[in-house]
Design an enzyme around this catalytic site. Structure first.
Site, short mmCIF file in Angstrom:
data_model
loop_
_atom_site.label_atom_id
_atom_site.label_comp_id
_atom_site.label_asym_id
_atom_site.label_seq_id
_atom_site.Cartn_x
_atom_site.Cartn_y
_atom_site.Cartn_z
CB CYS A 13 16.36 18.82 -27.96
SG CYS A 13 17.54 17.43 -28.22
CB CYS A 40 21.55 20.09 -33.95
SG CYS A 40 21.88 18.37 -32.94
FE1 SF4 Z 1 17.81 17.63 -30.38
FE2 SF4 Z 1 19.53 17.96 -32.38
FE3 SF4 Z 1 17.60 16.27 -32.60
FE4 SF4 Z 1 17.18 18.95 -32.73
S1 SF4 Z 1 18.33 17.43 -34.18
S2 SF4 Z 1 15.77 17.47 -31.77
S3 SF4 Z 1 18.62 19.61 -31.12
S4 SF4 Z 1 19.16 15.92 -31.15
#
Ligand code: SF4
Ligand code: SAM
Ligand code: DTB
Length: 314
Positions: free
Chosen positions: A55, A59
């Site tokens: 991703c 985060c």
């Molecule tokens: Fe992507 Fe953040 Fe969702 Fe994890 S929590 S999949 S890093 S958007």
């Protein structure tokens, strides 16, 4: 048009609830719970990661971020694989199937394939939920047309703490997507994570933000951080279990009609802690031995816990 004045829930008021003696807080939460819900009934949702890893977002808690996660990037699953998992979840007694994707948001071609999954899972007689990240104009309507019941999109933490956890997008973007979901007539599943080093005031502020949504989310997942290897939060100090239970109790009091889900982190909790979370007003869980990439209690352990506590699945 707002016909009646909105009932606002302040951070101060919720922080005062957090500060109550534990027994007083649980008593109040249990009273609210019994006024609005069946006392011993728990809803069960099973999760499936339909697109894992790689991703673009950073985060700080997430194993699936390309910035730090150790999880390999995989392609979007094919429909038969999703259907097999949904069928198994239904046969184990889940009432809802939640499909999660490690995207900042879906491309048009992705969305097309996800709508096929929603239609097929619904045809099995399950409620459907997806969590796909930020939605662009028109995408929520496409999901609604496919018959989607819930969209999960967490605001994750207090506004003042958000930038310490995530830098690639702001929390405002999350609120925009939540508005689109609501306007499209899809039910909202929105909650957050505790145990990321935030203060108690920040936990109260997170719950105040959720409670002040108009209307509040139908489903409120309260996740305890699962410290994932390689993430900036892998060494975050664990939260006092009583503080987690207090968070559930305050969520229950602040959002009387919502389903409050005892979410990530359950595998690390004792049966006794989970029982206190149910007493504090949690009435939903993730069911099945995996969350997205992290573990969750085996279905058999949950069945036995339900039996020992006299809980029934809804
Ligand atoms: Fe992507 Fe953040 Fe969702 Fe994890 S929590 S999949 S890093 S958007
Ligand atoms: N990419 C989409 C998004 O961010 O909305 C969907 C998937 S994302 C993994 C869904 C939610 O899982 C996050 O918003 C966060 O609340 C929760 N989550 C992710 N990793 C977690 C962890 N290690 N511990 C607890 N909750 C976590
Ligand atoms: C939510 O609030 N928790 C779920 C679901 N919504 C998508 C996800 C928890 C993820 C836990 C970490 C992992 O499995 O990677």
């Amino acid at each position: 048009m707002t016909a009646i004045a909105e009932k606002t829930c302040t951070t101060d008021a919720l922080e005062a609830l957090f500060a109550l003696p534990f027994n007083d807080l649980l008593y109040r939460a249990q009273q609210v719970h019994r006024q609005h819900h069946e006392a011993n009934a728990i809803q069960r949702s099973t999760l499936l990661s339909i697109k894992t890893g790689g991703c673009s977002e950073d985060c700080g808690y997430c194993s699936q971020s390309a910035h730090h996660g150790k999880v390999e990037r995989e392609a979007l699953l094919e429909l038969p694989e999703v259907l097999a998992a949904a069928t198994a979840a239904r046969d184990k007694g889940a009432s809802r199937f939640c499909m999660g994707a490690a995207w900042r948001g879906p491309k048009e071609s992705d969305l097309e394939r996800v709508t096929e999954m929603i239609r097929a899972v619904k045809a099995l007689g399950l409620e459907t939920c997806v969590t796909l990240g930020t939605l662009k104009e028109g995408q929520a309507e496409r999901l609604a047309e496919a018959g989607l019941d819930y969209y999960n999109h967490n605001i994750d933490t207090a506004p003042e703490f958000y930038a310490q956890v995530i830098t690639t997008h702001g929390q405002g973007e999350r609120f925009n997507t939540l508005d689109k979901v609501r306007e499209a007539g899809i039910k909202v599943c929105c909650g957050g994570i505790v145990g990321m080093g935030e203060t108690r005031r920040a936990r109260a502020a997170l719950l105040a933000e959720l409670a002040n949504m108009s209307p509040p989310p139908e489903s409120v997942p309260i996740n305890e951080l699962v410290p994932m290897p390689g993430t900036p939060l892998e060494n975050a100090p664990p939260l006092d279990p009583f503080e987690f239970i207090r968070t559930i109790a305050v969520a229950r009091i602040a959002m009387p009609s919502s389903m409050v889900r005892l979410s990530a982190g359950r595998q690390e909790m004792s049966d006794e802690q989970q029982a206190l979370c149910f007493l504090a007003g949690a009435n939903s869980i993730f069911y099945g031995d995996k969350l997205l990439t992290a573990g969750n209690p085996e279905a058999d352990r949950d069945e036995s816990l339900f039996q020992r506590l006299g809980l029934v699945a809804i």
